[in-house]
Design a protein around this motif. Structure first.
Motif, PDB file in Angstrom:
ATOM      1  N   GLU A 338       0.847  -1.205  -0.233  1.00 24.84           N
ATOM      2  CA  GLU A 338      -0.019   0.139  -0.084  1.00 24.84           C
ATOM      3  C   GLU A 338       0.978   1.266   0.078  1.00 24.84           C
ATOM      4  OE1 GLU A 338      -2.803   0.237   3.155  1.00 24.84           O
ATOM      5  OE2 GLU A 338      -3.639  -1.950   2.608  1.00 24.84           O
ATOM      6  N   VAL A 341       2.382   1.824  -3.530  1.00 21.19           N
ATOM      7  CA  VAL A 341       1.394   2.222  -4.621  1.00 21.19           C
ATOM      8  C   VAL A 341       0.929   3.804  -4.390  1.00 21.19           C
ATOM      9  CG1 VAL A 341      -0.874   1.867  -5.429  1.00 21.19           C
ATOM     10  CG2 VAL A 341       0.414  -0.018  -4.958  1.00 21.19           C
ATOM     11  N   ILE A 387       6.315  -3.120  -7.060  1.00 20.04           N
ATOM     12  CA  ILE A 387       4.731  -3.392  -6.940  1.00 20.04           C
ATOM     13  C   ILE A 387       4.597  -4.562  -7.687  1.00 20.04           C
ATOM     14  CG2 ILE A 387       2.297  -2.911  -7.970  1.00 20.04           C
ATOM     15  CD1 ILE A 387       3.210   0.091  -7.382  1.00 20.04           C
ATOM     16  N   CYS A 391       3.499  -8.570  -6.032  1.00 21.36           N
ATOM     17  CA  CYS A 391       2.106  -9.067  -6.540  1.00 21.36           C
ATOM     18  C   CYS A 391       2.394 -10.557  -7.117  1.00 21.36           C
ATOM     19  CB  CYS A 391       1.370  -8.074  -7.353  1.00 21.36           C
ATOM     20  SG  CYS A 391       0.750  -6.632  -6.584  1.00 21.36           S
ATOM     21  N   ASN A 397      -2.360  -9.453  -2.992  1.00 23.97           N
ATOM     22  CA  ASN A 397      -1.901  -8.141  -3.403  1.00 23.97           C
ATOM     23  C   ASN A 397      -2.273  -7.692  -4.733  1.00 23.97           C
ATOM     24  OD1 ASN A 397      -0.406  -8.016  -1.183  1.00 23.97           O
ATOM     25  ND2 ASN A 397       1.645  -8.727  -1.871  1.00 23.97           N
ATOM     26  N   VAL A 401      -4.163  -3.993  -5.160  1.00 24.74           N
ATOM     27  CA  VAL A 401      -3.653  -2.952  -6.084  1.00 24.74           C
ATOM     28  C   VAL A 401      -4.964  -2.569  -6.854  1.00 24.74           C
ATOM     29  CG1 VAL A 401      -2.368  -2.486  -8.350  1.00 24.74           C
ATOM     30  CG2 VAL A 401      -1.399  -3.819  -6.541  1.00 24.74           C
ATOM     31  N   GLY A 406      -4.725   1.042  -8.475  1.00 26.87           N
ATOM     32  CA  GLY A 406      -3.499   1.012  -8.836  1.00 26.87           C
ATOM     33  C   GLY A 406      -3.172   0.505 -10.518  1.00 26.87           C
ATOM     34  N   LEU A 434      -0.337  -8.674 -12.679  1.00 23.83           N
ATOM     35  CA  LEU A 434      -1.435  -8.229 -12.015  1.00 23.83           C
ATOM     36  C   LEU A 434      -2.579  -8.796 -12.861  1.00 23.83           C
ATOM     37  CD1 LEU A 434      -0.565  -4.755 -11.300  1.00 23.83           C
ATOM     38  CD2 LEU A 434      -1.211  -6.254  -9.444  1.00 23.83           C
TER      39      LEU A 434
END
Length: 482
Positions: A338, A341, A387, A391, A397, A401, A406, A434
């Motif tokens: 967190e 981001v 990031i 992830c 995670n 995001v 994000g 992601l």
């Protein structure tokens, strides 16, 4: 060659006659002969206690005379002879200690350690005609203490108690390359095993911080680097204490040494991980606490030293989360993702608000690359990289995001930026991670694309495209005919 017993009687007599009188060149020859004799294993193993008793008397007399003569500005010859005798005494003691626990303990019990320390502390400050004279004695004395400690925990503990950090500080002053390696060997020997625990008290923490300072000021000192990497990094508590007490430039040096250790592990140089989990947690927490200071760089011409520390810390976090299995628990470190981001969002917004080091620049010409040498260059790229690392194969995670909006933020950083080389590649890497096995994130990117919040033009410029297949959004290489 005469039998050891015959030589022993001669040395006992000659050494006994030496103490108390005036030293001569003949006395130097006696000690040199003793040095040669101690090279023989049989002689070492059978050396009488009286030989060592007389030898420590000679060393004690030399110690007293050297300190007295220095205050009186003696003739060069008087000082040279005494320093030569001192160096030769140390050579004899050094040879006597080789692979001989009996002699090691005997010399310890007879007081060789405190007498040797007194001499070694006096040598660096001597004002003599030839600087090489005390340096040679210093080198031999350090070698003696190193040999005395090898394989003998009792001697090791006693040397540590008497010598550190006093001896280290005293011998740090002269700029002598010749004594660096023996001092490195001695310090490494003393730090090995249980003696390392002694570094936890305040006095020895100061020693540790001085070693880091040496690494920062004189990076060519390989012995200092080895002491940090082979010994200090084993103790998370020590490194944490040092980190808090160090200047920012020295903190950067410490972080660089830790990063280098991770690099060695990647090459298979060692088994396991040399960065303890507790230390990794401490560094992640420090990044979270202090990372916002980087925002001040948008309005400063010169980088803030604490900001430099934070940037180097970000580099290290990227390395620690790059498939170092024993450190991947950082994916679950409270609020680290967190924080990262949110910091990317703030840095990106600051770059858009005015022209500064965080502003996207697409001018790669020599004239347009003004900020390229600024330490903040690549900071945004490394935030995106972290990031992605946090992830990787981590559904919670990935979802976090998305919940922080994000995805659009990372897509907005797919543009080429000369202030952040490779940021577009890291953004593609992060988006791929992601979207992997995460339908909600795929739907979110599809919705962003449909609303025009995020299009794939930047991705296409880089040779990628978004493709929907069986209700799933995929990041695919762009064919040449597209």
């Amino acid at each position: 060659m005469a039998a050891p017993s015959e030589n022993m009687l001669d040395f006992e007599t000659e050494l006994n006659e030496m103490s108390g009188g005036a030293f001569t060149q003949n006395h130097l020859q006696i000690i040199q002969n003793l040095t040669k004799a101690f090279r023989e294993q049989d002689f070492r193993a059978n050396a009488e206690k009286t030989v060592f008793q007389n030898l420590v008397k000679v060393l004690t007399q030399l110690s007293d005379e050297i300190r007295a003569l220095d205050q009186q500005s003696p003739a060069a010859e008087s000082m040279r002879l005494r320093l030569q005798l001192t160096a030769e005494c140390f050579r004899s003691q050094r040879n006597a200690a080789v692979q001989c626990a009996r002699n090691q303990c005997l010399m310890r019990d007879l007081g060789f350690i405190p007498v040797s320390l007194t001499v070694l502390e006096a040598l660096p400050g001597l004002q003599v005609e030839n600087a090489a004279w005390p340096i040679e004695a210093l080198r031999c004395g350090i070698q003696f203490l190193g040999n005395l400690a090898v394989g003998n925990q009792v001697c090791k503990d006693d040397i540590w108690k008497h010598c550190f950090p006093r001896l280290f500080f005293a011998t740090q002053r002269p700029a002598d390359h010749g004594r660096r390696r023996p001092r490195s060997s001695m310090v490494s020997t003393l730090l090995d095993g249980t003696s390392a625990a002694c570094v936890q008290n305040r006095e020895h923490q100061e020693l540790a911080m001085r070693v880091i300072s040496l690494c920062q000021r004189q990076p060519e000192l390989d012995w200092a680097v080895l002491i940090v990497t082979q010994h200090f990094l084993k103790s998370s508590a020590l490194v944490e204490t040092m980190f808090v007490g160090l200047e920012h430039q020295e903190r950067v040096t410490l972080l660089e040494l830790i990063t280098a250790q991770l690099g060695e592990e990647e090459e298979g140089a060692v088994e396991g991980c040399r960065v303890p989990p507790r230390l990794a947690r401490f560094l992640a927490s420090h990044f979270q606490e202090r990372c916002k200071v980087v925002l001040s760089l948008a309005s400063q011409s010169a980088p803030d030293e604490e900001a430099l520390t934070v940037m180097r810390l970000l580099d290290l976090l990227c390395e620690m989360t790059s498939d170092h299995k024993k450190l991947m628990f950082l994916q679950d470190h409270p609020d680290l993702l967190e924080t990262t981001v949110e910091l990317l969002r703030e840095v990106h917004a600051v770059g858009k608000a005015s022209r500064n080091v965080f502003t996207v620049v697409q001018d790669f010409s020599a004239g347009g690359a003004g900020p390229a040498s600024h330490p903040a260059v690549s900071f945004k790229a490394h935030l995106v990289r972290l990031i992605g690392n946090l992830c990787h194969a981590h559904t919670d995670n990935q979802n976090k995001v998305r919940e922080m909006d994000g995805l659009a933020l990372i897509l907005d950083n797919c543009n080429i930026d000369s202030n952040n080389p490779f940021i577009s590649q890291w953004a593609v890497f992060a988006i791929r991670i992601l979207l992997e096995h995460n339908r909600e994130n795929q739907e979110m990117v599809r919705a962003l694309e449909r609303r025009g919040v995020a299009d794939d033009s930047s991705l296409r410029d880089m040779g990628f495209r978004l493709e929907e297949r069986d209700g799933t959004l995929l990041l695919k290489p762009l064919r040449r005919d597209h």
